[in-house]
Enzyme design. Structure first.
Site, PDB file in Angstrom:
ATOM      1  N   TYR A  56     -17.708   3.131 -35.919  1.00 29.55           N
ATOM      2  CA  TYR A  56     -17.889   2.465 -37.208  1.00 29.55           C
ATOM      3  C   TYR A  56     -18.846   1.306 -37.046  1.00 29.55           C
ATOM      4  CZ  TYR A  56     -16.783  -0.094 -41.516  1.00 29.55           C
ATOM      5  OH  TYR A  56     -16.854  -0.758 -42.728  1.00 29.55           O
TER       6      TYR A  56
ATOM      7  N   ASP B   3     -23.129  -2.450 -30.649  1.00 30.44           N
ATOM      8  CA  ASP B   3     -22.376  -3.073 -31.729  1.00 30.44           C
ATOM      9  C   ASP B   3     -21.137  -3.705 -31.103  1.00 30.44           C
ATOM     10  OD1 ASP B   3     -20.829  -3.820 -33.842  1.00 30.44           O
ATOM     11  OD2 ASP B   3     -21.087  -1.971 -34.984  1.00 30.44           O
TER      12      ASP B   3
ATOM     13  N   LYS C 228     -16.559 -10.901 -36.448  1.00 36.21           N
ATOM     14  CA  LYS C 228     -15.164 -11.159 -36.091  1.00 36.21           C
ATOM     15  C   LYS C 228     -14.994 -12.419 -35.231  1.00 36.21           C
ATOM     16  CE  LYS C 228     -14.148  -6.523 -37.419  1.00 36.21           C
ATOM     17  NZ  LYS C 228     -14.565  -5.176 -37.212  1.00 36.21           N
TER      18      LYS C 228
HETATM   19  C1  LIG Z   1     -15.611  -4.535 -38.221  1.00 32.78           C
HETATM   20  C2  LIG Z   1     -16.796  -3.846 -37.672  1.00 32.78           C
HETATM   21  C3  LIG Z   1     -18.031  -3.844 -38.329  1.00 32.78           C
HETATM   22  C4  LIG Z   1     -18.196  -4.384 -39.723  1.00 32.78           C
HETATM   23  O1  LIG Z   1     -17.940  -5.735 -39.805  1.00 32.78           O
HETATM   24  P1  LIG Z   1     -17.553  -6.364 -41.248  1.00 32.78           P
HETATM   25  O2  LIG Z   1     -17.493  -7.837 -40.973  1.00 32.78           O
HETATM   26  O3  LIG Z   1     -16.269  -5.752 -41.636  1.00 32.78           O
HETATM   27  O4  LIG Z   1     -18.651  -5.998 -42.180  1.00 32.78           O
HETATM   28  C5  LIG Z   1     -19.120  -3.312 -37.687  1.00 32.78           C
HETATM   29  N1  LIG Z   1     -19.016  -2.791 -36.457  1.00 32.78           N
HETATM   30  C6  LIG Z   1     -17.845  -2.751 -35.798  1.00 32.78           C
HETATM   31  C7  LIG Z   1     -17.797  -2.195 -34.414  1.00 32.78           C
HETATM   32  C8  LIG Z   1     -16.691  -3.256 -36.390  1.00 32.78           C
HETATM   33  O5  LIG Z   1     -15.519  -3.167 -35.751  1.00 32.78           O
END
Ligand SMILES: *Cc1c(COP(=O)(O)O)cnc(C)c1O
Length: 429
Positions: free
Chosen positions: A144, A239, A267
């Site tokens: 994701y 990511d 995060k």
């Molecule tokens: C949570 C997440 C996102 C998206 O971040 P948001 O702040 O929810 O837009 C992108 N990549 C990874 C790996 C994530 O866990």
């Protein structure tokens, strides 16, 4: 455990908010239940509007690595807020944040702050396309990367095909440049590079996949990706929105010793405030506006209150690297405990994870990618989830999410949770 107030709020919410929530998984849909409305959080605990207390294994989906409502962070936020909430102008905190990230993550030579992980990924991909002059992106099934159009591509056996959007409202054209490979399968990546020779701008990956449950990279998978990208002139994007500052102060790239060209964060760097960031090689990042021709902007980017929160958390982590050792020990205790229970009851479970990220998959299969993750029995997960929730243990309401640990968790609390987990299997016999 009463929940009348939560239920009443959910009824009201559903009338005015789609599905009653501002982000889908909060609706508890995949466990066919209704969400608990949370009023406050402290340390390792959440408190709902009905005054129930839960030991929290979600940590706001990642940011709360130090636990909830930490004194240092709260004070930093209050202090910043007293000076004004936003100026729409450059601030010292942004410089300090960028310097700190560059010093903690060696591959980051320059960094741009944004407001979410989604925005960070979207912008990093634009930078990679601008830099290479190519359009296609390889992502992995089950990873994701936020909800931008190009990243909402059906995860599945699309290895040989162009992307098919996973959501209504995403034009085919937005997703057709997104190619899907299989996690832990270098050959699937090599094949795409061969089929789309000279067209691939970047490979984006969660270095530890944490959005299909937790799936670890096999030995040499990440280094293999690094080599393939270098060989074909594509950028490697890690990511690290979940893994950044979680697997260690230098993230998964430090943990596994693989250097990406670009990285995305979110995060933890916001400590609970809405923050994201992307950065990496200077020659790529210098292409971002206003220094270069890749446009990217944000009215609230680098917001002073958000920077204060993030800086405070990152500085704490930097000064207390022993937090990571503690999380490793707690994580092992949790994983070993779950494995022992599974063995004792011959339960259909596979436990994965590293450090503070874990997952209990309800399958006997080894989980190495999206296909194997999907073999999990979601009905069994639902029964287990509701059993644990009723006993005050708050896990993510989906089989395919991580169990997050924080510095605020203790081994006694982990053991208490394991005790409740064991009772679930005793009760089924
Ligand atoms: C949570 C997440 C996102 C998206 O971040 P948001 O702040 O929810 O837009 C992108 N990549 C990874 C790996 C994530 O866990």
């Amino acid at each position: 455990m009463t929940r009348s107030e939560s239920e009443e709020l959910f009824t009201r919410a559903k009338k005015v908010i789609p599905g009653g929530v501002n982000s889908p998984v909060r609706a508890f849909g995949s466990v066919h239940s209704a969400p608990r409305f949370i009023e406050r959080a402290e340390g390792a605990y959440l408190y709902d509007v009905d005054q129930n207390r839960y030991l929290d294994f979600v940590g706001s989906w990642g940011p709360m690595i130090l636990g909830h409502n930490r004194e240092e962070i709260r004070q930093a936020v209050i202090e910043a807020a007293q000076k004004g909430l936003s100026f729409g102008a450059a601030t010292k905190a942004e410089v300090e944040m960028a310097e700190l990230i560059c010093s903690l993550v060696p591959s980051i030579e320059m960094v741009r702050m944004v407001n979410s992980g989604t925005e960070a990924v979207m912008s990093a991909i634009r930078a990679a396309r601008g830099f290479t002059g190519r359009n296609k992106i390889i992502k992995f099934a089950g990873c994701y990367h936020g909800h931008s159009d190009a990243m909402l591509v059906k995860a599945g056996s699309g290895v040989m095909t162009s992307g098919v959007p996973d959501s209504a409202g995403v034009p085919i054209g937005c997703a057709e440049d997104t190619l899907t490979a299989e996690y832990n399968d270098l050959f699937s990546v090599e094949r795409l590079f061969f089929q789309h020779s000279g067209e691939i701008a970047a490979v984006i990956i969660e270095p530890v996949a944490a959005n299909m449950g937790v799936v670890l990279p096999k030995d040499d998978f990440l280094t293999g990706l690094r080599d393939l990208c270098t060989k074909h002139g594509a950028l490697l994007i890690f990511d690290e929105v979940i893994t950044g500052f979680r697997l260690g102060i230098g993230g998964a790239q430090e943990y596994y010793g693989v250097t990406p060209d670009l990285s995305t964060f979110g995060k933890i760097i916001g400590a609970g405030m809405p923050v994201g960031a992307y950065g990496g090689r200077k020659d790529v990042m210098e292409l971002i506006s206003p220094s270069g021709k890749v446009y990217q902007a944000g009215t609230l980017s680098g917001n002073p209150v958000a920077m204060a929160a993030g800086l405070s958390q990152l500085r704490f982590l930097k000064a207390h690297l022993e937090v990571y050792d503690k999380l490793e020990v707690l994580g092992d205790r949790l994983r070993n405990g779950l494995r022992e229970i599974a063995a004792r009851y011959d339960a259909p479970c596979t436990v994965t994870g590293v450090g503070s990220l874990s997952c209990l998959f309800f399958t006997r299969q080894e989980v190495v990618d999206y296909q194997t993750a999907k073999t999990a029995d979601t009905q069994l997960f639902q029964d287990y989830f509701l059993w644990m929730l009723e006993r005050g243990y708050y896990f993510a309401p989906s089989q395919f999410e991580a169990i997050f640990l924080s510095d605020a968790h203790t081994k006694e609390e982990i053991d208490g949770m394991l005790h409740a987990a064991e009772a679930f299997w005793t009760n089924r016999k």
